[in-house]
Design a protein around this motif. Structure first.
Motif, PDB file in Angstrom:
ATOM      1  N   LYS A  61     -31.793 -27.090  35.846  1.00  0.00           N
ATOM      2  CA  LYS A  61     -32.235 -26.394  37.046  1.00  0.00           C
ATOM      3  C   LYS A  61     -31.599 -27.038  38.268  1.00  0.00           C
ATOM      4  CE  LYS A  61     -36.605 -28.913  36.946  1.00  0.00           C
ATOM      5  NZ  LYS A  61     -38.056 -28.788  36.965  1.00  0.00           N
ATOM      6  N   GLY A  62     -31.622 -26.306  39.372  1.00  0.00           N
ATOM      7  CA  GLY A  62     -31.061 -26.823  40.611  1.00  0.00           C
ATOM      8  C   GLY A  62     -29.618 -26.426  40.860  1.00  0.00           C
ATOM      9  N   LEU A  63     -29.041 -25.617  39.979  1.00  0.00           N
ATOM     10  CA  LEU A  63     -27.679 -25.134  40.167  1.00  0.00           C
ATOM     11  C   LEU A  63     -27.736 -23.727  40.747  1.00  0.00           C
ATOM     12  CD1 LEU A  63     -26.173 -26.209  36.735  1.00  0.00           C
ATOM     13  CD2 LEU A  63     -26.076 -27.465  38.891  1.00  0.00           C
ATOM     14  N   ILE A  64     -26.651 -23.334  41.404  1.00  0.00           N
ATOM     15  CA  ILE A  64     -26.563 -21.991  41.964  1.00  0.00           C
ATOM     16  C   ILE A  64     -25.401 -21.276  41.295  1.00  0.00           C
ATOM     17  CG2 ILE A  64     -26.171 -20.618  44.050  1.00  0.00           C
ATOM     18  CD1 ILE A  64     -27.289 -23.036  45.642  1.00  0.00           C
ATOM     19  N   HIS A  65     -25.666 -20.049  40.830  1.00  0.00           N
ATOM     20  CA  HIS A  65     -24.603 -19.219  40.254  1.00  0.00           C
ATOM     21  C   HIS A  65     -23.839 -18.602  41.421  1.00  0.00           C
ATOM     22  CE1 HIS A  65     -23.492 -15.576  37.517  1.00  0.00           C
ATOM     23  NE2 HIS A  65     -22.452 -16.282  37.874  1.00  0.00           N
ATOM     24  N   GLY A  66     -22.638 -19.100  41.679  1.00  0.00           N
ATOM     25  CA  GLY A  66     -21.904 -18.686  42.865  1.00  0.00           C
ATOM     26  C   GLY A  66     -21.188 -17.363  42.741  1.00  0.00           C
ATOM     27  N   GLU A  67     -20.455 -17.177  41.664  1.00  0.00           N
ATOM     28  CA  GLU A  67     -19.644 -15.973  41.511  1.00  0.00           C
ATOM     29  C   GLU A  67     -19.249 -15.860  40.053  1.00  0.00           C
ATOM     30  OE1 GLU A  67     -15.596 -14.035  43.406  1.00  0.00           O
ATOM     31  OE2 GLU A  67     -15.809 -16.197  43.440  1.00  0.00           O
TER      32      GLU A  67
END
Length: 150
Positions: free
Chosen positions: A73-79
């Motif tokens: 957790k704590g990650l962002i799906h950017g593209e």
């Protein structure tokens, strides 16, 4: 911390485009086109069989890149982008793997962030690429601090 992984890839993992899974996936995304699950529609299509929705490739196992550890957790799906040479055919086996292609950092209003670029591939039994995806995983400053032990 992630730069040393650039160029590393997972071992190829065999996946099957299984009919029941394709039907459940199509239902879950609300795309009930009969090309995905009606056998007669598949036989009468230009592919002569059923196909899977494009994003079905997300359910495949792409293996693990040795030494690359990301938090749950704590990650962002950017593209994410997809490129297909042809559709996935129901019943076929696909060999999938992932490769780290880049890592860079940027400073922003929310602090320093890391950008991990991953490319994933699906090949047929002869090794010909059927599809590829490119995704950006954004690692926030808070996650980076935890990973490097600050």
């Amino acid at each position: 911390m992630f730069r040393e992984h650039i160029g590393k890839k997972s071992k190829k993992v065999k996946n099957t485009v299984e009919r029941g899974a394709v039907k459940k996936f199509a239902e879950s995304i609300g795309d009930l086109h009969p090309i995905y699950f009606d056998e007669e529609t598949g036989r009468n299509s230009r592919y002569k069989q059923n196909i899977a929705p494009t994003t079905f490739s997300r359910v495949f196992d792409y293996g693990t890149i040795e030494g690359l550890s990301l938090p749950n957790k704590g990650l962002i799906h950017g593209e994410q982008t997809y490129h297909f040479e042809r559709p996935l055919l129901v019943g076929e086996e696909i060999y999938c793997y992932t490769q780290v292609t880049d890592y860079f950092e940027k400073s922003g209003t929310q602090g320093d962030m890391g950008f991990l670029i991953l490319e994933s591939f699906g090949e047929d039994l002869s090794g010909k690429v059927i599809f590829s995806t490119k995704s950006t995983v954004i690692i926030t400053e808070a996650v980076r601090k935890v990973l490097i032990g600050i």
